[in-house]
Design a protein around this motif. Structure first.
Motif, PDB file in Angstrom:
ATOM      1  N   ALA A 195       2.015   1.582  -3.451  1.00 44.45           N
ATOM      2  CA  ALA A 195       1.273   2.129  -3.926  1.00 44.45           C
ATOM      3  C   ALA A 195       1.211   3.774  -4.398  1.00 44.45           C
ATOM      4  N   ILE A 196       1.266   4.072  -2.973  1.00 39.56           N
ATOM      5  CA  ILE A 196       0.741   5.396  -2.597  1.00 39.56           C
ATOM      6  C   ILE A 196       1.746   6.037  -3.272  1.00 39.56           C
ATOM      7  N   THR A 197       3.198   6.437  -3.530  1.00 36.30           N
ATOM      8  CA  THR A 197       4.058   6.576  -3.754  1.00 36.30           C
ATOM      9  C   THR A 197       3.964   6.800  -4.625  1.00 36.30           C
ATOM     10  N   ALA A 224       0.722  -0.852  -0.218  1.00 37.49           N
ATOM     11  CA  ALA A 224       0.524   0.095   0.125  1.00 37.49           C
ATOM     12  C   ALA A 224       0.705   1.289  -0.057  1.00 37.49           C
ATOM     13  N   LEU A 225       2.023   1.289   0.355  1.00 41.12           N
ATOM     14  CA  LEU A 225       3.242   2.484   0.607  1.00 41.12           C
ATOM     15  C   LEU A 225       3.065   2.445  -0.764  1.00 41.12           C
ATOM     16  N   TRP A 279       3.126   3.044 -15.377  1.00 39.88           N
ATOM     17  CA  TRP A 279       2.849   2.106 -13.726  1.00 39.88           C
ATOM     18  C   TRP A 279       2.684   0.974 -14.256  1.00 39.88           C
ATOM     19  N   LEU A 291       1.197   6.276  -7.149  1.00 40.26           N
ATOM     20  CA  LEU A 291       0.656   6.927  -7.581  1.00 40.26           C
ATOM     21  C   LEU A 291       1.115   8.687  -7.840  1.00 40.26           C
ATOM     22  N   GLY A 292       1.404   8.852  -6.479  1.00 41.20           N
ATOM     23  CA  GLY A 292       2.161  10.959  -6.090  1.00 41.20           C
ATOM     24  C   GLY A 292       3.190  10.883  -6.278  1.00 41.20           C
TER      25      GLY A 292
END
Length: 338
Positions: free
Chosen positions: A194-196, A191-192, A219, A198-199
């Motif tokens: 993926a968020i990084t 999850a971490l 991606w 994406l940002g």
């Protein structure tokens, strides 16, 4: 008291994890290409090809790219521009590779294995080959260098399709989740990462350095590399065994060529300084050569020796002979005789 005990237990667990394990843990599992992973790989590959086809055919995705570019997000929200300039560094290959390699190097030392570092090296090599080849092969220009409004800008010598920042963020931070030793840590790290990633991708769109389709393809490219890593696990295992065998050979050679330790010297009894100063130094005697003509030994006549007081007094003439009546002293004439 209970809160202090819980805090103490947690600190003990943290410090126990920092210590090096006595040997390589046996519970570390190597990911395999399962059916679930194969389905995800196939779906991601189909999505990758669909994005490429949509850009090549100048479909609705290219029109969306131009609309986002004309919107100019960096002018809409200028207050976050300074923060995002630093945040996008999380997608640059050099800084992120150094940070992740430092963490994986510590894990390699702790667990007596070089698999984490070899896995990182294999993923970065695949990233350079696949993403680099796609960039150079499609040659798309970025928003700042676009020439014709509404065109896909393909084949014009650019190198931004797919987004390298986005793909690198997916691979570099996703490798931590891939190498996690527990299922819980794998979920949190996934999850971490993926968020990084994406940002980082949206930050490149905000700064105007990439099209939105570049980020989508980045991606997909990074996820394909993470999903394909189990196919390279046998090669990574052989490389690890070869490195350990080379290390053992170098150790054995160094032990054979290393000089033998010197024998310890016998202890020397040292004389105290005061005693050594009090005793005079005795000079070494030189050998005396015998004389050419050595005299024979003189043997004294046996018998008792007279003391000095018992000897005959010395006469005025300087002689010890006893006086004789029939003899004249020296210098007397014959006429003086009777």
């Amino acid at each position: 008291m209970r809160t202090e005990r819980k805090l103490t237990r947690r600190l003990d667990r943290v410090f126990a994890r920092l210590d090096r394990e006595p040997e390589r843990p046996a519970h570390i599992d190597v990911p395999r290409m399962s059916r679930h992973r194969a389905v995800l790989f196939s779906s991601t590959l189909a999505f990758y090809l669909a994005i490429v086809w949509a850009v090549i055919t100048t479909s609705w995705l290219v029109r969306l790219d131009w609309q986002v570019m004309f919107f100019r997000p960096y002018q809409q929200w200028p207050g976050i521009h300074a923060f995002l300039d630093y945040y996008v560094v999380l997608g640059q290959r050099g800084p992120t590779a150094v940070m992740v390699a430092a963490w994986l190097g510590w894990r390699s030392w702790r667990q007596h294995t070089v698999r984490p570092l070899l896995t990182l090296a294999a993923s970065l090599l695949l990233l350079n080959i696949t993403v680099g080849a796609a960039k150079l092969g499609m040659g798309r220009l970025g928003p700042h260098y676009a020439t014709v409004i509404g065109s896909n800008e393909m084949g014009l010598g650019g190198d931004i399709f797919p987004s390298g920042h986005t793909a690198n963020a997916v691979v570099t931070w996703g490798i931590l989740a891939y190498l996690a030793s527990t299922a819980r840590a794998r979920r949190w790290l996934s999850a971490l990462s993926a968020i990084t990633s994406l940002g980082v991708g949206l930050t490149t769109v905000y700064l105007g350095t990439h099209w939105l389709s570049d980020v989508l393809l980045g991606w997909a490219a990074g996820l394909l590399i993470l999903l394909a890593l189990p196919w390279f696990e046998p090669l990574i295992s052989r490389a690890e065994n070869a490195l350990f065998a080379l290390r053992d050979r170098l150790r054995a050679r160094w032990r054979r060529t290393a000089p033998a330790p010197a024998a310890p010297l016998a202890p020397v009894a040292l004389q105290p300084l005061a005693k050594a100063a009090a005793e005079p130094a005795v000079p070494a005697r030189e050998p005396v050569t015998p004389a050419r003509g050595s005299r024979p030994p003189i043997h004294l006549a046996p018998g008792p020796h007279t003391a000095r007081s018992e000897r005959t007094p010395v006469t005025p003439a300087g002689s010890r002979r006893p006086p004789h009546a029939d003899r004249l002293p020296r210098g007397a004439s014959q006429a003086a005789r009777p």
